[in-house]
Enzyme design. Structure first.
Site, PDB file in Angstrom:
ATOM      1  N   GLU A 442       0.828  -1.223   0.000  1.00 57.05           N
ATOM      2  CA  GLU A 442       0.000   0.000   0.000  1.00 57.05           C
ATOM      3  C   GLU A 442       0.856   1.264   0.000  1.00 57.05           C
ATOM      4  O   GLU A 442       0.493   2.278   0.584  1.00 57.05           O
ATOM      5  CB  GLU A 442      -0.931   0.050   1.212  1.00 57.05           C
ATOM      6  N   GLY A 443       2.002   1.201  -0.675  1.00 51.68           N
ATOM      7  CA  GLY A 443       2.949   2.314  -0.635  1.00 51.68           C
ATOM      8  C   GLY A 443       3.818   2.115   0.594  1.00 51.68           C
ATOM      9  O   GLY A 443       3.315   2.118   1.727  1.00 51.68           O
TER      10      GLY A 443
END
Ligand SMILES: Cc1cc2nc3c(=O)[nH]c(=O)nc-3n(C[C@H](O)[C@H](O)[C@H](O)COP(=O)(O)OP(=O)(O)OC[C@H]3O[C@@H](n4cnc5c(N)ncnc54)[C@H](O)[C@@H]3O)c2cc1C
Length: 593
Positions: A442-443
Site C-alpha cells: 500500500e505504498g
C-alpha cells in the site's frame, strides 16, 4: 497456541466515552437512529465470529500456506473456504455497504472496529474480504450505474471477491512507469494485456468469481501517472443478470513463497487480452484507484492495530505466568520459587510500550474512520470538507506510524517470551513476520512519509495541518484549568509547537532544494505521528482523571503517563534528524558507497 479475546471494554471506551459516537451520529441523518446498544451488540457478535471462527485458522493457515494446484488454480489453506462461507452467510461483508445494493448501511467505523478484530484473529484470512471491500468502495465511488448494478450486490454479499492490480515486475512505488495495455474493442469493452505481480487474494477457492480492478494504459495515453486508466476485469464474465459465464484470460501464473501472511495468496496475474471495462474517465484511473488505495491504507492501519493487540494480549498472559528471579524490591510471590516476570522493569517497559501504542492507535484510527463517515454522509458541506481534509492529512500516519509501531510492538511481545518467543509453536514469531508486510505494501512507509510532507503538508502551505492544530488548541483551552491536566497539556503543546517550527523550517528550504523534503520526510512523519498520539493520550487521560476510582481508568492513566514519559521523548532525536538537512544523506556519490 496464542489466544485472542476481543478487547470489548477498550473498544467501547473509545467509541462511547472518547468519540461519543452516538452523539456524532445524530448529526448524520443516515445513522441518526443508531444507538449504543445496537452498535455494541453488532461488535460483540463480530468479536465472537473473529475469535471462534477465524482465529483458530491462523496458525494452521500459516503452516500450510496456499497451494498453486496448476493451470491458474489456487487453494487457500484448509478451513479458509468454510470460514468464508460462514462470513458470507452471517452477512458480515455487507456491514457498512450501501443499502441500495443489499448492504446494512452501518457507519464505516463499525466496519473498522470489526476489521481490527478480524485482523487480530487472522490477518491473512482477513485480506480476502478486506480487498473485496476496497474494490466495492472504488466501484461505488466511480462505477457507472450499470457497473454498480452488476457488481456491487455481489461484492456486498461477498459472493464475489475483489483485488487491486497495480504492481508490475518493474513498477511498484512508481506507478508512472506501468506498462499493462488496454485496447478498445469498439463495443465499450477493452482487451487488457500485461503482467501484474504481488496481487493479494488474486486467485483462490473461496468465492465463485473474482473481480480484478486493473490499472492499464490506453493507446496513445500520456506518459506517467496522467496516462493510466482503471478497468474492471472479472475472472468469469458475468451476464446481465450477474451469472458468471465464460472464463476470462486473466489467470494466476504462480504464487509467491513469502515471509508472512502465508494464508493469503500473493499472485502473479497474467492478462492475455482479458476483457475489461473502463471505470471512471480515461487516463484518470489513479484518481479512481485512490479511493481503494486510501481505504486500503486505513485497512493496513487496522491490520497493524489488530496484530499489535493480539501480540500484547499473549505477551501479557505470559508475563503474568512465567517466573524468573525475584522482584527488585523483594519477593512478591513467596509460594513460588521466583516471581512472575511482569515484576521486572524492562518487561513492564515492553508491555507498556505495546499498550500505549495499541490504545492510542485504536483511538486515532476509529476517530479517523468516524471522520470518513462525516466526509461521506454529513449534511453540512463545511463539516464534510473539514473531515475530508483531516482524513487526507492523516491517512499516511494511520498507514505508516501505526504499522511501524506495530512492528516494534510485535517484537516486544516476542521478546517478553525470551527464547520461547523464537519458537514457532508459541505463535509470537508469526506476529512479527505477518506485521512486516504492513510497512511495505500500500505504498512503503517511506512513500507515505513523502505523501505526508510534500503533498499533504507543504503543498497547501500547511493549511490541513493547521486544521488539526486547531482541534488541539481547542482541547487545550477547554482543559487548561482542569485538575491534573497540566501534566498532559504541557507536552502536547510542546510537541505542537515543535511540529509547527519544524514544518516552518523545511518549507523554505524545500523551495531551494527538493532533497530537503525527501531527506526529512521519514523522521518528520514520526514526529507528526507522535503529535497525533499525544492529542489522543491527553484526551484519554482527561477521561481517566474524571473516573479515578475504577481499575480500568487507573490503567489508562498509568499508560498515558508512560506514553508521555517514555515514548514521546523519542521525537527529540527525530527532530534533530529531520533538521540535519539533505547534504549528510545525499552528498556522497552512489559509486562511493
Ligand atoms: C505480500 C505482498 C502483497 C502485495 N499486495 C499487492 C496487491 O494486492 N496489489 C498490488 O498492486 N500490489 C501489491 N503488492 C505490491 C506492493 O504494494 C509493492 O511491493 C510496494 O508498493 C513497493 O513496490 P516495490 O516492491 O516495487 O518496491 P520499489 O518501489 O522498487 O521500492 C524499493 C525501495 O525503494 C524505496 N523507494 C522507492 N522510491 C522511493 C522514493 N521516491 N523515495 C524514497 N524511497 C523510495 C521504497 O521505499 C523501497 O524501500 C504487494 C506486495 C507484497 C510483498
Amino acid at each position: 497456541m496464542p489466544s485472542y479475546t476481543a478487547p470489548m471494554r477498550d473498544i467501547q471506551f473509545v467509541l462511547h466515552e472518547l468519540l461519543k459516537v452516538e452523539d456524532a451520529l445524530k448529526e448524520i441523518p443516515a445513522h441518526a437512529e443508531l444507538d449504543a446498544d445496537t452498535l455494541n451488540s453488532v461488535l460483540e457478535e463480530g468479536a465472537r465470529f473473529a475469535a471462534e471462527v477465524i482465529q483458530p485458522l491462523n496458525q494452521s493457515g500459516d503452516e500450510e500456506g496456499c497451494t498453486y494446484v496448476g493451470d491458474g488454480v489456487v487453494h487457500a489453506p484448509k478451513g479458509f473456504k468454510e470460514a468464508y462461507a460462514q462470513y458470507v452467510e452471517g452477512g458480515w461483508p455487507a456491514l457498512s455497504c450501501d443499502t441500495e445494493y443489499g448492504g446494512q448501511g452501518l457507519p464505516h467505523f463499525v466496519n473498522n472496529a470489526f476489521y481490527e478484530m478480524l485482523n487480530s484473529a487472522n490477518q491473512a484470512w482477513t485480506m480476502y474480504p478486506g480487498l473485496t471491500h476496497g474494490a466495492y468502495e472504488a466501484l461505488h465511488a466511480h462505477g457507472t450505474p450499470q457497473q454498480k448494478q452488476l457488481y456491487l450486490p455481489k461484492l456486498t454479499s461477498g459472493e464475489w471477491t475483489g483485488t487491486m492490480c497495480l504492481t508490475e515486475p518493474h513498477c511498484g512505488s512508481d506507478l508512472g512507469i506501468l506498462k499493462a495495455k488496454a485496447e478498445p474493442v469498439g463495443d465499450g469493452s477493452y482487451l487488457i494485456s500485461g503482467t501484474k505481480i504481488f496481487i493479494s487474494s488474486g486467485e483462490h477457492d473461496l468465492a465463485e468469481n473474482i473481480i480484478h480492478l486493473v490499472l492499464a494504459r490506453l493507446p496513445g495515453a500520456p506518459e506517467g501517472t496522467k496516462g493510466i486508466s482503471l478497468f474492471i476485469v472479472p475472472k468469469f464474465l458475468p451476464d446481465a443478470s450477474g451469472k458468471p459465464g465464460e472464463r476470462n484470460p486473466v489467470k494466476c501464473g504462480s504464487i509467491e513463497h513469502k515471509m508472512g501472511i502465508h494464508g493469503n495468496a500473493t499472485c502473479v496475474i497474467n492478462l492475455d487480452g482479458a476483457k475489461g471495462w473502463l471505470v471512471g474517465e480515461e487516463n484518470r484511473g489513479l484518481n479512481a484507484m485512490f479511493v481503494m488505495m486510501n481505504g486500503a491504507r486505513l485497512g493496513v492501519g487496522m491490520q497493524s492495530l489488530g496484530l499489535a493487540e493480539v501480540a500484547l494480549q499473549n505477551s501479557l498472559i505470559y508475563a503474568k505466568d512465567r517466573v524468573q528471579f525475584r522482584a527488585a524490591k523483594g519477593p512478591v510471590n513467596r509460594d513460588k520459587p521466583a516471581d512472575p516476570i511482569i515484576v521486572h522493569a524492562d518487561v513492564r517497559r515492553m508491555l507498556f510500550t505495546q499498550k500505549a501504542y495499541v490504545e492510542a492507535g485504536r483511538a486515532f484510527s476509529y476517530w479517523l474512520a468516524l471522520n470518513i463517515d462525516k466526509e461521506l454522509s454529513h449534511p453540512d458541506e463545511a463539516v464534510r470538507k473539514e473531515s475530508a481534509d483531516l482524513v487526507a492529512l492523516l491517512t499516511p500516519i494511520v498507514k505508516a506510524f501505526v504499522s511501524d509501531n506495530t512492528f516494534e510492538c510485535t517484537n516486544h511481545a516476542l521478546q517478553c517470551f525470551g527464547g520461547h518467543g523464537f519458537i514457532k509453536e508459541w505463535g509470537m514469531e508469526q506476529f512479527v513476520r505477518d506485521a512486516r508486510i504492513n510497512l511495505i505494501y500500500e505504498g512503503t512507509n517511506a512513500i507515505q512519509s513523502l505523501d505526508l510532507l510534500a503533498r499533504k503538508v507543504l503543498a497547501d502551505g500547511g493549511a490541513k495541518l493547521k486544521k488539526f492544530g486547531k482541534l488541539i488548541q481547542a482541547f487545550v483551552v477547554e482543559n487548561q484549568g482542569h485538575a491534573g491536566m497540566q501534566e498532559f497539556l504541557e507536552p502536547l503543546m510542546d510537541i505542537g509547537d515543535k511540529v509547527n517550527k519544524l514544518t516552518g523550517e523545511i518549507g523554505p528550504k524545500a523551495q531551494q532544494n527538493q532533497e530537503e523534503v525527501t531527506a526529512a520526510a521519514v523522521p518528520y512523519l514520526r514526529v507528526v505521528g507522535h503529535l497525533v498520539y499525544s492529542y489522543f493520550w491527553a484526551q484519554m487521560a482527561r477521561i481517566a482523571l474524571d473516573n479515578q476510582g475504577d481499575d480500568f481508568y487507573k490503567a489508562k492513566l498509568a499508560t498515558a503517563r508512560f506514553y508521555f514519559a517514555k515514548l514521546l521523548p523519542e521525537t527529540a532525536g527525530y527532530i534533530r534528524q529531520a533538521r540535519a538537512g539533505s547534504e549528510v544523506v545525499m552528498g556522497l556519490p552512489a559509486e562511493l558507497f
